[in-house]
Design a protein around this motif. Sequence first.
Motif, PDB file in Angstrom:
ATOM      1  N   TRP A  38       0.772  -1.095  -0.068  1.00 38.66           N
ATOM      2  CA  TRP A  38       0.017  -0.053   0.115  1.00 38.66           C
ATOM      3  C   TRP A  38       0.667   1.333  -0.031  1.00 38.66           C
ATOM      4  O   TRP A  38       1.644   1.451   1.017  1.00 38.66           O
ATOM      5  N   GLY A  40       0.218   4.423   0.553  1.00 40.63           N
ATOM      6  CA  GLY A  40      -0.028   5.478   1.510  1.00 40.63           C
ATOM      7  C   GLY A  40       0.800   5.048   2.850  1.00 40.63           C
ATOM      8  O   GLY A  40       1.438   5.947   3.458  1.00 40.63           O
ATOM      9  N   LEU A  59      -4.237   5.484  -6.825  1.00 36.26           N
ATOM     10  CA  LEU A  59      -4.614   5.189  -5.669  1.00 36.26           C
ATOM     11  C   LEU A  59      -4.945   3.418  -5.665  1.00 36.26           C
ATOM     12  O   LEU A  59      -6.220   3.220  -6.003  1.00 36.26           O
ATOM     13  N   GLU A 153     -12.849  -2.713  -0.590  1.00 38.95           N
ATOM     14  CA  GLU A 153     -13.952  -1.692  -0.564  1.00 38.95           C
ATOM     15  C   GLU A 153     -15.238  -2.052  -1.014  1.00 38.95           C
ATOM     16  O   GLU A 153     -16.178  -1.537  -0.445  1.00 38.95           O
ATOM     17  N   HIS A 162     -12.096   1.223   3.688  1.00 41.47           N
ATOM     18  CA  HIS A 162     -11.619   2.134   2.845  1.00 41.47           C
ATOM     19  C   HIS A 162     -10.049   2.739   3.215  1.00 41.47           C
ATOM     20  O   HIS A 162      -9.865   2.625   4.491  1.00 41.47           O
ATOM     21  N   PRO A 163      -9.318   2.929   2.264  1.00 42.25           N
ATOM     22  CA  PRO A 163      -7.875   4.037   2.696  1.00 42.25           C
ATOM     23  C   PRO A 163      -8.258   5.201   3.173  1.00 42.25           C
ATOM     24  O   PRO A 163      -7.926   6.097   2.409  1.00 42.25           O
ATOM     25  N   ASN A 164      -8.757   5.610   4.432  1.00 37.78           N
ATOM     26  CA  ASN A 164      -9.240   6.795   4.533  1.00 37.78           C
ATOM     27  C   ASN A 164      -8.685   7.290   5.919  1.00 37.78           C
ATOM     28  O   ASN A 164      -9.140   8.268   6.417  1.00 37.78           O
ATOM     29  N   GLY A 165      -7.653   6.472   6.452  1.00 36.81           N
ATOM     30  CA  GLY A 165      -6.910   6.914   7.864  1.00 36.81           C
ATOM     31  C   GLY A 165      -7.633   6.207   8.954  1.00 36.81           C
ATOM     32  O   GLY A 165      -7.369   6.235  10.183  1.00 36.81           O
ATOM     33  N   PRO A 231      -4.063   4.030   5.889  1.00 33.21           N
ATOM     34  CA  PRO A 231      -3.840   5.374   5.600  1.00 33.21           C
ATOM     35  C   PRO A 231      -4.367   5.859   3.989  1.00 33.21           C
ATOM     36  O   PRO A 231      -4.175   5.021   3.105  1.00 33.21           O
ATOM     37  N   SER A 232      -4.630   6.862   3.994  1.00 33.44           N
ATOM     38  CA  SER A 232      -5.071   7.714   2.665  1.00 33.44           C
ATOM     39  C   SER A 232      -3.789   7.772   2.069  1.00 33.44           C
ATOM     40  O   SER A 232      -2.740   7.457   2.457  1.00 33.44           O
TER      41      SER A 232
END
Length: 233
Positions: A38, A40, A59, A153, A162-165, A231-232
């Motif tokens: 990943w 991020g 992404l 996802e 999701h990779p959003n933190g 992480p994002s």
Amino acid sequence: MKMESKIHLLLIKLLTLHSLLVLSSSQDFDFFYLVLQWPGSQCDTKSSCCYPITGKPKLDFGIHGLWPNWKNGSYPSNCDSTNPFDAFEILDLMCQMESEWPTLSCPSNDGLKFWSHEWNKHGACSESILDQHEYFLTALNLKTEINLLGALEDAGMIYKIHPNGSAYSVTSIRGTIKEARGYTPWIECNRDVSGNSQLYQIYLCVDSSGSRFIECPVILAKKCSTSIKFPSF
């Protein structure tokens, strides 16, 4: 027998033994790890990262490598110095390589050093089955087939990943991929700039022909916290 003949015969035996050892080292493995990284998490560390000269990667998980392994947990490496990486062998794959197998090492570069390392250390150990072009193409095709980000996802579990933190349990990440794709992955974590455990790499296993995913025959001891960040990027 004359001394010259004895020496000649000995040399032939030594050369034959060397050839057999080289051949066996390139053939003798049980399965592959397809290792997906990943971006991020590689960038969100104290050492940071650099985008390739082609710009910020998309992404998605990127390929780290396709690694021959043995069932005892060890692996062959640097098997054949006579067949080094040759970029001309994969000219038709360059656009895919830049998109799906990007480098994040510093300083910014074109990825050739990264791909060269992967072939010379790992890929050459499978050359009796996959030549250079087939090795890289196989990894690209496997990555597309497994579509890890899509699995995380879009899988039909209670919640999406999701990779959003946000933080997720390792069990939920592993279970989501298993449910969506049918194979149990192994998770590797690293630490972000604040010291939090985060999703770094996912390992999936492939049979020794490189043609199909399998359940991993070896359990990797990869340290992760119970709950890890995604992480994002």
